[in-house]
Design an enzyme around this catalytic site. Structure first.
Site, PDB file in Angstrom:
ATOM      1  CG  ASP A 277      -2.190  -0.890   0.911  1.00  0.00           C
ATOM      2  OD1 ASP A 277      -2.154  -1.674  -0.058  1.00  0.00           O
ATOM      3  OD2 ASP A 277      -3.171  -0.806   1.670  1.00  0.00           O
ATOM      4  CG  ASP A 280      -4.796   3.658  -4.652  1.00  0.00           C
ATOM      5  OD1 ASP A 280      -4.743   4.378  -5.656  1.00  0.00           O
ATOM      6  OD2 ASP A 280      -5.039   2.429  -4.705  1.00  0.00           O
ATOM      7  NE  ARG A 281      -8.387   4.999   1.238  1.00  0.00           N
ATOM      8  CZ  ARG A 281      -9.669   5.034   1.568  1.00  0.00           C
ATOM      9  NH1 ARG A 281     -10.335   6.163   1.468  1.00  0.00           N
ATOM     10  NH2 ARG A 281     -10.293   3.958   1.982  1.00  0.00           N
ATOM     11  CG  ASN A 309      -5.555  -3.823   0.007  1.00  0.00           C
ATOM     12  OD1 ASN A 309      -4.681  -3.501   0.813  1.00  0.00           O
ATOM     13  ND2 ASN A 309      -6.723  -3.191  -0.045  1.00  0.00           N
ATOM     14  CG  HIS A 358      -0.716  -5.231   2.618  1.00  0.00           C
ATOM     15  ND1 HIS A 358      -0.247  -4.013   3.065  1.00  0.00           N
ATOM     16  CD2 HIS A 358      -2.051  -5.051   2.385  1.00  0.00           C
ATOM     17  CE1 HIS A 358      -1.233  -3.131   3.083  1.00  0.00           C
ATOM     18  NE2 HIS A 358      -2.342  -3.744   2.680  1.00  0.00           N
ATOM     19  NE  ARG A 406      -9.417  -5.144   5.623  1.00  0.00           N
ATOM     20  CZ  ARG A 406      -8.857  -3.935   5.701  1.00  0.00           C
ATOM     21  NH1 ARG A 406      -9.161  -3.030   4.796  1.00  0.00           N
ATOM     22  NH2 ARG A 406      -8.020  -3.634   6.654  1.00  0.00           N
TER      23      ARG A 406
END
Length: 504
Positions: A277, A280-281, A309, A358, A406
């Site tokens: 990760d 993103d974000r 992911n 992860h 999730r």
């Protein structure tokens, strides 16, 4: 009569209002708990739908869908429930289901511009998936094998660094040779990182060279990396020898720079393992992952990477990395990133004692390290199975296993952790994937550690970041830190179509 018109007890309504305030303040777990208390007093579609929103904010999409389903069952005319179920479905890559929900929202609220925008994004995603399937069936050569970086000329207006000290090289072969593992000059890497800090990019041609070379390098690395603490530390003594394990950094480039300021830049005697990760974000995912790749190519022993992911096509489309790369470079560079991501290792061991991944452990029983080594890469993760579980699963406090909150992967208990470690001669599981208030959490009788390295996640969570040192004694030692200031660009600034996915 609509369920919305039913009388709500004052105590339940007050809890709902408190939940709304907590949600607005980004206290998502508190909000979910308050909505749960309201539901226990009086089941109401608004309460279920609002709790679904809290679950979406916590990335617990499976629970969000369940709550939205309950809300719709109680009141089929409650539009927000369809909106939130569609948002959760889209986040899980269930584009057809999401499209159906947003189409329903548009029918009920034809003037809702945001709903129409999301319906268009879902429709486009479905078309792109069909197109991708058609392309794959033709077995075309990957872009990394056909693209010629020399098509992008470097003119005199480029003020960024060059890999060769003398500047621009004359031949493609010379330039390509600079981008081979161990040959990329550290001066170029440091100049590029300094440029990123000043919001300046390196030339697209060099990025393409970097990505093509990184893909070849990761292809040659085992799915399960066998790492070891170096014999000597940064000061040349065995006492300071260590490997640093970091969790999610999610495009928070200025926090990554802070990690290096606190702990030193990556090198052979100061190696890092970044546990997925990277993108993103946050809105500097490009700078984060390019920094990791540049150090990796300059000295492959200085930095190690595992796939998260979010190093996947669907998550990049929703959470901003695709839009960011297209904005800063173009679609060809983004597609090269996808190729590199598909060959990232999935896990690592440190000194044959610590297992790093992860997400977490699999729903499958008696998984061995060889099972992980034998996972085929070069693709997007499947919807289920060992590959998917390694990226998506989470620990739970009670024994056994259960479907993940999730909606992807599984939740695994302390007995599952202990059995996996015992069966494989390991002592500790280190994973990431979840925000933790203190930057880390030790659980499962001290056999499972979650490490999260993006402080004040999404500029809203207020959490600390942390990283772990493992020395020769293999005892985890934690360093915590607060978030660092950054330029005024909001999280998910480049998320296209679903930029308002997290909004109320």
């Amino acid at each position: 009569m609509s369920a919305l018109s039913s009388e709500i007890p004052a105590s339940a309504s007050a809890l709902k209002d408190q939940g709304n305030a907590a949600l607005a303040a980004s206290h998502f777990a508190e909000a979910a708990d308050l909505y749960t208390q309201a539901i226990e007093i009086h089941e109401h579609p608004v309460f279920f739908s609002n709790r679904a929103m809290a679950y979406i904010r916590m990335e617990q999409y499976g629970l969000a869908i369940v709550d939205a389903d309950s809300s719709i069952k109680m009141d089929p005319e409650y539009v927000k429930a369809y909106y939130r179920r569609g948002s959760a479905q889209f986040a899980l890559g269930k584009n057809k289901q999401a499209k159906k929900d947003f189409k329903k929202v548009c029918q009920m609220k034809p003037k809702d511009k945001d709903a129409r925008k999301k319906l268009a994004a879902c429709t486009q995603a479905v078309k792109e998936a069909l197109f991708a399937m058609a392309i794959e069936s033709e077995e075309t050569a990957p872009l990394s094998q056909t693209l010629d970086p020399m098509q992008w000329s470097i003119n005199n207006t480029y003020e960024g660094p060059h890999p060769h000290p003398s500047g621009l090289l004359d031949s493609s072969e010379q330039e390509e040779s600079m981008f081979t593992p161990g040959m990329l000059p550290l001066d170029f890497v440091m100049a590029a990182v300094q440029g990123f800090k000043e919001q300046k990019l390196i030339h697209k041609r060099y990025v393409a060279r970097l990505l093509i070379s990184c893909k070849k390098m990761f292809e040659s690395i085992c799915t399960l990396q066998d790492l070891h603490v170096p014999p000597l530390g940064p000061d040349g003594t065995p006492e300071t020898a260590r490997i640093t394990v970091c969790g999610d950094t999610h495009g928070q480039f200025y926090d990554v720079l802070n990690i290096f300021e606190l702990n030193g830049y990556p090198s052979a005697d100061n190696p890092y393992l970044f546990n997925g990760d990277f993108v993103d974000r946050g809105s500097w995912g490009l700078e984060v992952v390019l920094t990791y790749f540049l150090f990796k190519l300059a000295d492959p022993t200085s930095i190690h990477l595992t796939r998260g992911n979010h190093e996947t096509k669907n998550m990049n489309k929703i959470y901003g990395f695709e839009g960011e790369v297209k904005h800063k470079y173009d679609v060809n560079i983004f597609n090269l990133f996808l190729e590199v991501f598909s060959y990232l290792p999935l896990a690592a061991t440190i000194n044959n004692k610590v297992f790093v991944v992860h997400g977490g452990l699999s729903s499958e029983e008696n998984v061995t390290l060889d099972d992980i080594r034998n996972i085929k890469r070069g693709c997007e993760p499947p919807e289920g199975g060992l590959f998917s579980d390694l990226l998506w699963s989470d620990p739970q406090p009670f024994p056994g296993k259960a479907p993940s909150k999730r909606g992807v992967g599984y939740s695994f208990g302390p007995d599952i952790t202990a059995a996996f470690l015992d069966n494989n001669g390991l002592e500790l599981l280190v994973r990431s994937h979840e925000v933790k208030d203190e930057g880390y959490l030790v659980e499962h009788a001290s056999k499972c550690i979650t490490i999260f390295s993006a402080p004040n996640y999404c500029d809203s969570m207020g959490n600390k970041g942390a990283f772990i040192h493992f020395g020769h004694d293999m005892e985890p030692k934690f360093t915590q830190y607060e978030h660092s200031p950054h330029p005024d660009i909001r999280p998910m600034a480049y998320a296209q179509g679903m930029g308002g996915l997290m909004g109320l």
